[in-house]
Design a protein around this motif. Structure first.
Motif, PDB file in Angstrom:
ATOM      1  N   VAL A 283       1.395  -0.859  -0.155  1.00 32.62           N
ATOM      2  CA  VAL A 283      -0.056  -0.294  -0.254  1.00 32.62           C
ATOM      3  C   VAL A 283       0.980   1.328   0.274  1.00 32.62           C
ATOM      4  O   VAL A 283       1.677   1.713   1.109  1.00 32.62           O
ATOM      5  CB  VAL A 283      -0.908  -0.071   1.454  1.00 32.62           C
ATOM      6  N   ARG A 284       0.576   1.995  -0.919  1.00 28.79           N
ATOM      7  CA  ARG A 284       1.812   3.132  -1.025  1.00 28.79           C
ATOM      8  C   ARG A 284       1.171   4.399  -0.111  1.00 28.79           C
ATOM      9  O   ARG A 284       0.215   4.245   0.514  1.00 28.79           O
ATOM     10  CB  ARG A 284       1.455   3.704  -2.684  1.00 28.79           C
ATOM     11  N   SER A 285       2.060   5.263   0.273  1.00 32.28           N
ATOM     12  CA  SER A 285       1.392   6.567   0.804  1.00 32.28           C
ATOM     13  C   SER A 285       0.671   7.107   0.314  1.00 32.28           C
ATOM     14  O   SER A 285      -0.222   7.593   1.758  1.00 32.28           O
ATOM     15  CB  SER A 285       2.462   7.260   1.328  1.00 32.28           C
ATOM     16  N   ASP A 286       0.473   7.077  -0.678  1.00 33.30           N
ATOM     17  CA  ASP A 286      -1.119   7.582  -1.275  1.00 33.30           C
ATOM     18  C   ASP A 286      -2.225   6.899  -1.388  1.00 33.30           C
ATOM     19  O   ASP A 286      -3.003   7.299  -1.613  1.00 33.30           O
ATOM     20  CB  ASP A 286      -0.666   8.303  -2.766  1.00 33.30           C
ATOM     21  N   GLY A 287      -2.501   5.925  -0.416  1.00 34.97           N
ATOM     22  CA  GLY A 287      -3.730   4.917  -0.658  1.00 34.97           C
ATOM     23  C   GLY A 287      -3.942   3.793  -1.370  1.00 34.97           C
ATOM     24  O   GLY A 287      -4.605   2.403  -1.246  1.00 34.97           O
ATOM     25  N   LEU A 288      -2.586   3.605  -2.618  1.00 39.04           N
ATOM     26  CA  LEU A 288      -2.986   2.991  -3.162  1.00 39.04           C
ATOM     27  C   LEU A 288      -2.273   1.501  -3.670  1.00 39.04           C
ATOM     28  O   LEU A 288      -1.087   1.894  -3.272  1.00 39.04           O
ATOM     29  CB  LEU A 288      -2.302   3.821  -5.243  1.00 39.04           C
ATOM     30  N   ALA A 289      -3.008   1.069  -3.570  1.00 44.15           N
ATOM     31  CA  ALA A 289      -2.408  -0.600  -2.823  1.00 44.15           C
ATOM     32  C   ALA A 289      -2.668  -1.889  -4.397  1.00 44.15           C
ATOM     33  O   ALA A 289      -3.661  -1.683  -5.167  1.00 44.15           O
ATOM     34  CB  ALA A 289      -3.345  -0.799  -1.931  1.00 44.15           C
ATOM     35  N   GLY A 290      -2.689  -2.812  -3.901  1.00 46.36           N
ATOM     36  CA  GLY A 290      -2.357  -3.694  -4.992  1.00 46.36           C
ATOM     37  C   GLY A 290      -1.554  -4.872  -3.759  1.00 46.36           C
ATOM     38  O   GLY A 290      -1.070  -4.519  -3.530  1.00 46.36           O
ATOM     39  N   SER A 291      -1.720  -5.834  -5.044  1.00 47.96           N
ATOM     40  CA  SER A 291      -1.576  -7.561  -3.955  1.00 47.96           C
ATOM     41  C   SER A 291      -0.775  -8.369  -4.801  1.00 47.96           C
ATOM     42  O   SER A 291      -2.111  -7.970  -5.881  1.00 47.96           O
ATOM     43  CB  SER A 291      -2.433  -7.721  -3.133  1.00 47.96           C
ATOM     44  N   VAL A 292      -0.125  -9.352  -4.797  1.00 49.85           N
ATOM     45  CA  VAL A 292      -0.391 -10.462  -5.500  1.00 49.85           C
ATOM     46  C   VAL A 292       0.076 -11.940  -4.469  1.00 49.85           C
ATOM     47  O   VAL A 292       0.706 -12.408  -4.095  1.00 49.85           O
ATOM     48  CB  VAL A 292       1.532 -10.570  -5.988  1.00 49.85           C
TER      49      VAL A 292
END
Length: 180
Positions: free
Chosen positions: A50-59
């Motif tokens: 989760v980036r500091s700006d709130g954009l997130a991803g998972s693998v």
């Protein structure tokens, strides 16, 4: 959301996809902004960023997949997603993973199937391990040759001593019988 479920049977794919979606949503919500984490569940590992700006991803990967490569993949995907969609427009997108499409995602999945070919550091590590194994084999063979050389030197010394003894014995034997 993109999934490569080709290793599962046709009737298992939907269940596996639902499980992966659940893992992704749950673990991403529990990851603090600016953090990365890897969560193991049975034979799966879910890597969340989760980036500091709130954009997130998972693998989600198997246990053998290198975590560093998974996070490189996530970082590249999120950076490209941000570059494509703009820094503010992604915040107005729906939060449902199925509704957010990102065409380069499929390309990344194909590219990162083999972590060694996708990540330069992993490739270098694999090359170093291979070189180390070759060096170990070479050192072992040199040591074997050294042992063989030591054995040959011992045999040569024994032969030399025996020939000196034979020479002395022959000299003694010949000295008692002088032929004139």
């Amino acid at each position: 959301m993109a999934c490569d479920l080709s290793s599962y049977g046709f009737f298992q794919r939907q269940g596996v996809k639902e499980m992966l979606t659940f893992f992704s949503k749950t673990f991403t919500k529990r990851t603090e902004p600016g953090q990365r984490q890897s969560i193991s569940h049975e034979s799966y590992v879910v890597h969340c960023y989760v980036r500091s700006d709130g954009l997130a991803g998972s693998v989600t990967t198997d246990a053998e997949y290198p975590p560093r490569v998974a996070f490189v993949l996530l970082t590249q995907l999120l950076d490209e997603f941000l570059a494509t969609n703009g820094s503010e427009s992604w915040k107005s997108m729906p939060t449902l993973t199925e509704s957010t499409s990102f065409p380069p995602l499929e390309d990344y999945i194909v590219k990162y199937q083999d972590p060694a070919s996708a990540d330069k550091v992993t490739k270098i590590q694999n090359d170093l391990e291979e070189t180390t194994q070759i060096l170990h084999k070479t050192i072992d063979s040199v040591l074997e040759r050294g042992v063989k050389l030591d054995s040959l030197v011992e045999k040569s010394d024994d032969l030399s001593r025996q020939s000196k003894m034979f020479y002395k014995q022959a000299k003694k034997t010949n000295s008692c019988c002088v032929i004139s």
